[in-house]
Design a protein around this motif. Structure first.
Motif, PDB file in Angstrom:
ATOM      1  N   THR A 124       0.909  -1.229   0.183  1.00 41.08           N
ATOM      2  CA  THR A 124       0.010   0.041  -0.107  1.00 41.08           C
ATOM      3  C   THR A 124       0.793   1.269   0.064  1.00 41.08           C
ATOM      4  O   THR A 124       0.676   2.152  -0.862  1.00 41.08           O
ATOM      5  N   ILE A 125       1.777   1.302   0.853  1.00 38.72           N
ATOM      6  CA  ILE A 125       2.861   2.250   0.836  1.00 38.72           C
ATOM      7  C   ILE A 125       3.445   2.557  -0.360  1.00 38.72           C
ATOM      8  O   ILE A 125       3.702   3.863  -0.921  1.00 38.72           O
ATOM      9  N   SER A 126       3.952   1.603  -0.938  1.00 39.27           N
ATOM     10  CA  SER A 126       4.633   1.671  -2.149  1.00 39.27           C
ATOM     11  C   SER A 126       3.787   2.218  -3.218  1.00 39.27           C
ATOM     12  O   SER A 126       4.337   3.182  -3.947  1.00 39.27           O
ATOM     13  N   ILE A 127       2.585   1.854  -3.581  1.00 37.64           N
ATOM     14  CA  ILE A 127       1.847   2.501  -4.454  1.00 37.64           C
ATOM     15  C   ILE A 127       1.629   3.864  -4.336  1.00 37.64           C
ATOM     16  O   ILE A 127       1.721   4.714  -5.069  1.00 37.64           O
ATOM     17  N   SER A 130       4.858   6.225  -4.554  1.00 41.20           N
ATOM     18  CA  SER A 130       5.313   6.088  -5.967  1.00 41.20           C
ATOM     19  C   SER A 130       4.411   7.168  -6.898  1.00 41.20           C
ATOM     20  O   SER A 130       5.130   7.926  -7.640  1.00 41.20           O
ATOM     21  N   LEU A 131       3.189   7.185  -6.685  1.00 36.59           N
ATOM     22  CA  LEU A 131       2.424   8.058  -7.480  1.00 36.59           C
ATOM     23  C   LEU A 131       2.708   9.680  -6.961  1.00 36.59           C
ATOM     24  O   LEU A 131       2.757  10.529  -7.848  1.00 36.59           O
ATOM     25  N   ILE A 132       2.775   9.980  -5.684  1.00 35.73           N
ATOM     26  CA  ILE A 132       3.067  11.435  -4.855  1.00 35.73           C
ATOM     27  C   ILE A 132       4.601  11.606  -5.493  1.00 35.73           C
ATOM     28  O   ILE A 132       4.814  12.710  -6.063  1.00 35.73           O
ATOM     29  N   TYR A 133       5.404  10.848  -5.286  1.00 39.58           N
ATOM     30  CA  TYR A 133       6.818  11.084  -5.753  1.00 39.58           C
ATOM     31  C   TYR A 133       6.898  11.490  -7.319  1.00 39.58           C
ATOM     32  O   TYR A 133       7.830  12.337  -7.646  1.00 39.58           O
ATOM     33  N   ALA A 134       6.191  10.717  -8.073  1.00 39.90           N
ATOM     34  CA  ALA A 134       6.212  11.030  -9.431  1.00 39.90           C
ATOM     35  C   ALA A 134       5.730  12.489  -9.794  1.00 39.90           C
ATOM     36  O   ALA A 134       6.370  13.246 -10.766  1.00 39.90           O
ATOM     37  N   GLU A 135       4.955  12.976  -9.011  1.00 41.12           N
ATOM     38  CA  GLU A 135       4.501  14.181  -9.406  1.00 41.12           C
ATOM     39  C   GLU A 135       5.394  15.181  -8.739  1.00 41.12           C
ATOM     40  O   GLU A 135       5.685  16.246  -9.712  1.00 41.12           O
ATOM     41  N   LEU A 136       6.046  14.923  -7.700  1.00 38.37           N
ATOM     42  CA  LEU A 136       7.210  15.859  -7.506  1.00 38.37           C
ATOM     43  C   LEU A 136       8.327  16.044  -8.534  1.00 38.37           C
ATOM     44  O   LEU A 136       8.788  17.047  -8.793  1.00 38.37           O
ATOM     45  N   VAL A 145      10.852   9.789 -14.983  1.00 35.68           N
ATOM     46  CA  VAL A 145       9.967  10.152 -13.768  1.00 35.68           C
ATOM     47  C   VAL A 145       9.308   9.061 -13.291  1.00 35.68           C
ATOM     48  O   VAL A 145       9.614   8.853 -12.205  1.00 35.68           O
ATOM     49  N   ARG A 146       8.620   8.178 -14.146  1.00 37.64           N
ATOM     50  CA  ARG A 146       7.909   7.039 -13.709  1.00 37.64           C
ATOM     51  C   ARG A 146       8.967   6.149 -13.052  1.00 37.64           C
ATOM     52  O   ARG A 146       8.631   5.357 -11.824  1.00 37.64           O
ATOM     53  N   ILE A 147       9.674   5.738 -13.728  1.00 41.37           N
ATOM     54  CA  ILE A 147      10.832   4.687 -13.359  1.00 41.37           C
ATOM     55  C   ILE A 147      11.454   5.019 -12.102  1.00 41.37           C
ATOM     56  O   ILE A 147      11.642   4.502 -11.080  1.00 41.37           O
ATOM     57  N   ASP A 148      12.054   6.414 -12.284  1.00 40.21           N
ATOM     58  CA  ASP A 148      12.712   7.022 -11.170  1.00 40.21           C
ATOM     59  C   ASP A 148      11.974   6.973  -9.787  1.00 40.21           C
ATOM     60  O   ASP A 148      12.543   6.450  -8.770  1.00 40.21           O
ATOM     61  N   SER A 149      10.616   7.369  -9.867  1.00 41.82           N
ATOM     62  CA  SER A 149       9.963   7.609  -8.828  1.00 41.82           C
ATOM     63  C   SER A 149       9.699   6.029  -8.294  1.00 41.82           C
ATOM     64  O   SER A 149       9.878   6.043  -6.909  1.00 41.82           O
ATOM     65  N   MET A 150       9.305   4.945  -8.882  1.00 43.48           N
ATOM     66  CA  MET A 150       9.235   3.941  -8.404  1.00 43.48           C
ATOM     67  C   MET A 150      10.427   3.170  -7.831  1.00 43.48           C
ATOM     68  O   MET A 150      10.434   2.516  -6.557  1.00 43.48           O
TER      69      MET A 150
END
Length: 229
Positions: A124-127, A130-136, A145-150
């Motif tokens: 749950t925390i991972s998903i 990851s979405l929040i950090y991608a926006e940042l 961005v997507r690969i990096d954030s995940m």
């Protein structure tokens, strides 16, 4: 290195020689070579449950943070410079508090296992994170961005599991290392950079994470049998 297996010695020697070859053949950077070799030493020692991994981790995280920054991988740079580097000291302290008994050969630390409830929390925390950090990362014009954030989010979670000595950290590391291999292939191809030792390092990390999971499960079972005796 009396408690090192032939596989571990061959694995470390092979990837070290590959990195040295790339340094001369592809005009790689000295900093990249140092980061790659210390990184491999670090993860192999983690897989063996050795506290000395943190000393090599201090060198690897600081050098890798700088290299990532020069390629615009700000997520990786922040992760290593602001999180991984200082947490090496915390991890060393935490592992030192939970040493195994002297009669357990080959490892320094007690191993724990993650429960089903723990897995639900981790996923749950991972998903969400990851979405929040991608926006940042998008706001600061970072690359991939997507690969990096995940990769960053899963790395942080895996690092916490490592400090707490959970064998399941290695499942997270397998995912992180696979993502990082893709990240550096895309980045080096698009940028024309020559730090190919970074790619070799992440491939080595991927192989090691599979071995690490196998070894920590074996360590856990061995320690349980030792406690029964």
């Amino acid at each position: 290195m009396k408690d090192w297996t032939l596989f571990e010695k061959l694995w470390l020697t092979s990837f070290t020689l590959i990195n040295i070859y790339l340094f001369f053949a592809w005009d790689d950077t000295l900093l990249g070579l140092i980061s790659s070799i210390t990184g491999m030493l670090c993860v192999v020692l983690v897989a063996k449950g050795k506290m000395s991994n943190y000393y090599f981790g201090m060198i690897q995280t600081s050098t890798y943070a700088y290299i990532s920054y020069t390629y615009g991988l700000y997520g990786e740079a922040m992760l290593n410079g602001l999180f991984y580097f200082p947490i090496q000291f915390i991890g060393l302290y935490m592992w030192n508090k939970h040493k195994v008994k002297d009669d357990v050969i080959g490892e320094d630390v007690e191993v724990k296992r993650l429960t089903k409830k723990g897995w639900i929390t981790v996923i749950t925390i991972s998903i969400v994170a990851s979405l929040i950090y991608a926006e940042l990362l998008s706001l600061i014009n970072a690359q991939q961005v997507r690969i990096d954030s995940m990769a960053v989010v899963l790395s942080i979670i895996a690092q916490f599991l490592m400090i707490k000595r959970y064998a399941e950290q290695w499942i997270m590391w397998i995912v992180v290392n696979a993502l990082s291999v893709v990240l550096w292939v895309v980045t080096l191809t698009q940028s024309g950079g020559n730090d190919w030792s970074m790619l070799v390092m992440w491939i080595a990390f991927l192989f090691n994470s599979v071995f690490g999971y196998y070894n920590w499960i074996k360590m856990s079972k061995g320690q349980q049998l030792s406690e029964v005796k």
